[in-house]
Write a protein that holds these residues in place. Structure first.
Motif, mmCIF file in Angstrom:
data_model
loop_
_atom_site.group_PDB
_atom_site.id
_atom_site.type_symbol
_atom_site.label_atom_id
_atom_site.label_comp_id
_atom_site.label_asym_id
_atom_site.label_seq_id
_atom_site.Cartn_x
_atom_site.Cartn_y
_atom_site.Cartn_z
ATOM 1 N N ALA A 118 0.868 -1.508 0.205
ATOM 2 C CA ALA A 118 -0.254 -0.033 0.120
ATOM 3 C C ALA A 118 0.567 0.983 -0.166
ATOM 4 C CB ALA A 118 -0.746 0.066 1.105
ATOM 5 N N LEU A 119 1.918 0.978 0.309
ATOM 6 C CA LEU A 119 3.375 2.189 0.169
ATOM 7 C C LEU A 119 3.290 3.301 -0.515
ATOM 8 C CD1 LEU A 119 5.957 0.958 2.558
ATOM 9 C CD2 LEU A 119 4.572 2.764 3.117
ATOM 10 N N HIS A 120 2.467 2.301 -2.048
ATOM 11 C CA HIS A 120 2.908 3.253 -3.677
ATOM 12 C C HIS A 120 1.539 4.350 -3.995
ATOM 13 C CE1 HIS A 120 -1.037 2.128 -5.291
ATOM 14 N NE2 HIS A 120 -0.711 0.693 -4.437
ATOM 15 N N LEU A 121 0.966 3.959 -2.630
ATOM 16 C CA LEU A 121 0.099 5.016 -2.891
ATOM 17 C C LEU A 121 0.428 6.374 -1.896
ATOM 18 C CD1 LEU A 121 -3.414 3.058 -1.698
ATOM 19 C CD2 LEU A 121 -2.680 3.593 -4.042
ATOM 20 N N LEU A 122 1.353 6.273 -1.164
ATOM 21 C CA LEU A 122 1.449 7.210 -0.174
ATOM 22 C C LEU A 122 1.824 8.549 -1.010
ATOM 23 C CD1 LEU A 122 2.077 8.051 2.896
ATOM 24 C CD2 LEU A 122 4.477 7.199 2.740
ATOM 25 N N PRO A 123 3.362 8.969 -2.051
ATOM 26 C CA PRO A 123 3.263 10.299 -2.079
ATOM 27 C C PRO A 123 2.668 10.936 -3.456
ATOM 28 C CG PRO A 123 5.235 8.121 -2.703
ATOM 29 C CD PRO A 123 4.227 7.452 -2.308
ATOM 30 N N GLY A 124 1.436 9.789 -3.514
ATOM 31 C CA GLY A 124 0.428 10.533 -4.735
ATOM 32 C C GLY A 124 -0.791 11.297 -3.814
ATOM 33 N N LEU A 125 -1.142 10.444 -2.468
ATOM 34 C CA LEU A 125 -2.137 10.794 -1.442
ATOM 35 C C LEU A 125 -1.535 12.440 -0.911
ATOM 36 C CD1 LEU A 125 -3.564 7.691 0.012
ATOM 37 C CD2 LEU A 125 -5.021 9.372 -1.509
ATOM 38 N N LEU A 126 -0.244 11.941 -0.625
ATOM 39 C CA LEU A 126 0.108 13.737 0.505
ATOM 40 C C LEU A 126 0.057 14.113 -0.867
ATOM 41 C CD1 LEU A 126 3.540 11.792 2.179
ATOM 42 C CD2 LEU A 126 0.843 12.831 3.106
ATOM 43 N N THR A 127 0.128 14.385 -2.229
ATOM 44 C CA THR A 127 0.385 15.589 -3.124
ATOM 45 C C THR A 127 -1.541 15.962 -3.748
ATOM 46 O OG1 THR A 127 1.198 14.075 -4.911
ATOM 47 C CG2 THR A 127 2.817 15.787 -3.299
ATOM 48 N N TYR A 128 -2.326 14.969 -3.455
ATOM 49 C CA TYR A 128 -3.233 14.885 -3.992
ATOM 50 C C TYR A 128 -3.669 16.799 -4.456
ATOM 51 C CZ TYR A 128 -7.703 13.662 -6.582
ATOM 52 O OH TYR A 128 -9.030 13.696 -7.179
ATOM 53 N N ALA A 129 -4.202 17.203 -5.166
ATOM 54 C CA ALA A 129 -4.526 18.294 -4.728
ATOM 55 C C ALA A 129 -5.655 18.672 -4.511
ATOM 56 C CB ALA A 129 -4.255 19.132 -5.981
ATOM 57 N N GLN A 168 -14.120 10.449 7.118
ATOM 58 C CA GLN A 168 -13.524 11.055 5.884
ATOM 59 C C GLN A 168 -14.946 11.899 6.051
ATOM 60 O OE1 GLN A 168 -11.608 10.148 3.892
ATOM 61 N NE2 GLN A 168 -10.582 9.029 5.705
ATOM 62 N N THR A 169 -14.829 13.184 5.449
ATOM 63 C CA THR A 169 -15.574 14.559 5.226
ATOM 64 C C THR A 169 -16.606 14.193 3.833
ATOM 65 O OG1 THR A 169 -13.742 15.959 4.013
ATOM 66 C CG2 THR A 169 -14.202 15.965 6.517
ATOM 67 N N ASP A 170 -17.445 14.558 3.453
ATOM 68 C CA ASP A 170 -18.296 14.965 2.499
ATOM 69 C C ASP A 170 -17.671 14.972 1.183
ATOM 70 O OD1 ASP A 170 -20.854 13.561 3.469
ATOM 71 O OD2 ASP A 170 -21.734 14.749 3.661
ATOM 72 N N ARG A 171 -16.481 15.823 1.752
ATOM 73 C CA ARG A 171 -15.423 16.666 0.671
ATOM 74 C C ARG A 171 -15.050 15.685 0.172
ATOM 75 N NH1 ARG A 171 -11.155 19.934 0.175
ATOM 76 N NH2 ARG A 171 -11.094 21.411 -1.017
ATOM 77 N N ALA A 172 -13.794 15.018 1.057
ATOM 78 C CA ALA A 172 -12.984 13.707 0.592
ATOM 79 C C ALA A 172 -13.122 12.842 0.546
ATOM 80 C CB ALA A 172 -11.921 13.111 1.611
ATOM 81 N N ILE A 173 -14.976 12.272 0.359
ATOM 82 C CA ILE A 173 -15.616 11.297 -0.338
ATOM 83 C C ILE A 173 -15.840 11.346 -1.388
ATOM 84 C CG2 ILE A 173 -17.936 9.996 -0.536
ATOM 85 C CD1 ILE A 173 -17.588 10.494 3.027
ATOM 86 N N GLY A 174 -15.955 12.400 -1.736
ATOM 87 C CA GLY A 174 -16.746 13.264 -3.128
ATOM 88 C C GLY A 174 -15.400 13.350 -4.500
ATOM 89 N N ARG A 175 -14.159 13.638 -3.725
ATOM 90 C CA ARG A 175 -13.056 14.228 -4.776
ATOM 91 C C ARG A 175 -11.808 12.560 -4.327
ATOM 92 N NH1 ARG A 175 -11.742 20.071 -3.765
ATOM 93 N NH2 ARG A 175 -13.844 21.585 -4.060
ATOM 94 N N LEU A 176 -12.239 11.787 -3.868
ATOM 95 C CA LEU A 176 -11.144 10.811 -3.982
ATOM 96 C C LEU A 176 -12.308 9.661 -3.947
ATOM 97 C CD1 LEU A 176 -7.960 9.871 -4.035
ATOM 98 C CD2 LEU A 176 -8.631 9.496 -1.568
ATOM 99 N N TRP A 177 -12.380 9.036 -2.958
ATOM 100 C CA TRP A 177 -13.431 7.370 -2.710
ATOM 101 C C TRP A 177 -14.443 7.342 -3.828
ATOM 102 C CZ3 TRP A 177 -9.553 4.838 -0.591
ATOM 103 C CH2 TRP A 177 -8.783 5.909 1.012
ATOM 104 N N ASP A 178 -15.329 8.318 -3.512
ATOM 105 C CA ASP A 178 -16.478 8.020 -4.587
ATOM 106 C C ASP A 178 -15.842 8.592 -6.269
ATOM 107 O OD1 ASP A 178 -19.144 7.467 -4.702
ATOM 108 O OD2 ASP A 178 -19.731 9.690 -5.630
ATOM 109 N N LEU A 179 -15.644 9.218 -6.465
ATOM 110 C CA LEU A 179 -15.054 9.057 -7.861
ATOM 111 C C LEU A 179 -14.087 8.563 -8.354
ATOM 112 C CD1 LEU A 179 -14.133 11.521 -10.003
ATOM 113 C CD2 LEU A 179 -12.096 11.705 -9.130
#
Length: 458
Positions: A118-129, A168-179
């Motif tokens: 799962a570490l492969h996601l770390l840099p991308g999540l840390l910089t997800y604009a 997880q906030t609704d904003r984060a759900i919409g912009r990441l998990w739900d997308l």
């Protein structure tokens, strides 16, 4: 092909449906030594592929898919089936997951690095604009819980509720998990089972960078299915197109054949019904529809996908794919680039909007206008370009909706009717509705038909 080792391989098998579940079932039977002359496939349509087919637009001279399918690196059984059938140049995998994401006038990206697990996601999540710093930290904190989801305990709640319970906030759900989740599950976070969502993220995103890579088709889907069917026919399997099965023939709880449109009965000692769940119910004799194995299928519902194929008069898109939060979330593909059509490079785009219930009541002109506007918002070059063609393709029955509690309605390959087996991406594969799920269901149905476990190669 392995030679037959026992009498079970001598029984005639009828496969209903020439989609990827039926193709996979036939290939698996052949690989285990069932003689090809004992396998017949009936397909009601004039072409194979099921819900993944293509059609031509003679005016434009273009080939459209009925929907823009994708793979992930974890889809090993579909890839293996293509390889065994000798189907080449079907798709290409990204070297690493990389999806540009447009939201509120700005660009971000979902990406990974060559890091273990799962570490492969770390840099991308840390910089997800598109997430705030605290939302990124909370996303990282919840990611390990995808590694070992308690599927039985979580099937009854929605993915959205589970995410909120885990900070997880609704904003984060919409912009990441739900997308991401809507594209995979064809249902928004509040509509789908937390169990299947977590399992899907585990298999396709969290498990490693190789599994998370996006696979983009480089040939029309109909061509791939046609080539697969041609290979099966070359091996001796009989395939009848334009031949609809209207009823399963059952006597004393044992399948005896299938009734075809027109009234003819085709005898069969075993049947693999590789059809949608509602089509299977319609084929059952009325006395069986209340059987526990089949009555629960009534709780499975459909979720639509809206596809648009847009041809501009000039190039407007340089990348292969991007996601946008416009229209509730959509994925856009540079179809000409993927198919290798330089004359349409950057001009011919395909748009996929999953879980598109909201748009069912809109007219074609209104939908086309909204899609063109959404593309223009993300692509500055599209604002001055002229649209030569905007073709809408609805898939009202694109996939089953993996709603909370739906796991119990997904059928196992065996049924209460002796000799009747079922396949399809809606069956109990542990996967969301997908080409991979369809192929795995065909393998499972062949395994059940033969009475022993087939090896899964990777």
């Amino acid at each position: 092909m392995e030679r037959a080792r026992d009498g079970i391989n001598d029984a005639r098998t009828t496969i209903i449906g020439a989609g990827w579940a039926g193709i996979s079932a036939a290939h698996s039977l052949l690989a285990q030594g069932v003689p090809p002359n004992l396998i017949t496939i009936f397909e009601r349509a004039p072409h194979p592929g099921g819900r993944a087919f293509s059609f031509d637009d003679e005016k434009q001279g273009l080939t459209f898919d009925n929907g823009q399918h994708v793979l992930l690196g974890c889809c090993d059984q579909f890839a293996d089936l293509l390889s065994q059938l000798g189907i080449r140049d079907a798709y290409r995998l990204q070297p690493l997951l990389h999806i540009p994401v447009y939201c509120d006038g700005a660009w971000g990206r979902l990406s990974s690095k060559r890091l273990a697990g799962a570490l492969h996601l770390l840099p991308g999540l840390l910089t997800y604009a598109h997430l705030r710093p605290l939302e990124r930290v909370r996303a990282l904190r919840v990611a390990p819980q995808f590694l070992r989801p308690d599927v039985d305990a979580l099937d009854g709640i929605s993915f959205g509720d589970w995410l909120r319970q885990n900070g997880q906030t609704d904003r984060a759900i919409g912009r990441l998990w739900d997308l991401v989740g809507t594209a995979v599950l064809n249902g928004h976070a509040d509509e789908v089972s937390a169990a299947l969502a977590l399992e899907s993220f585990r298999m396709g995103v969290v498990a490693g960078w190789q599994q998370a890579r996006l696979g983009l088709f480089t040939r029309p889907l109909g061509d791939l299915a046609a080539e697969a069917i041609t290979k099966l026919q070359g091996l001796g399997v009989e395939i009848r197109f334009n031949t609809a099965v209207t009823e399963l023939q059952v006597r004393e709880s044992r399948v005896t054949g299938v009734r075809l449109r027109g009234g003819d009965v085709h005898p069969a000692e075993t049947v693999i019904a590789a059809v949608p769940h509602d089509a299977l119910v319609r084929m059952l004799p009325s006395g069986l529809r209340d059987d526990e194995d089949f009555a629960r299928l009534a709780s499975l519902t459909w979720s639509p996908i809206l596809n648009a194929f847009v041809l501009y008069d000039r190039p407007v898109m340089g990348q292969d794919v991007f996601a946008s939060m416009e229209l509730g979330g959509m994925f856009v593909f540079n179809r000409a680039s993927l198919l290798g059509l330089p004359q349409y490079e950057g001009r011919w785009l395909s748009v996929s909007i999953s879980a598109a219930h909201t748009y069912r009541g809109l007219g074609a002109d209104e939908l086309a206008m909204q899609i063109r506007s959404a593309l223009a918002a993300a692509l500055p070059q599209a604002r001055a370009a002229q649209v030569e063609t905007c073709k809408l393709v609805w898939q009202p029955h694109a996939t089953f909706l993996a709603s909370p509690g739906s796991s119990s309605a997904r059928a196992n390959p065996t049924t209460s009717v002796k000799g009747l087996f079922v396949a399809g991406d809606w069956t109990n594969t542990g996967w969301p509705a997908s080409l991979e799920g369809a192929v795995r269901s065909g393998i499972a149905a062949a395994e059940a038909r033969l009475g022993h476990k087939l090896p899964l190669t990777s």
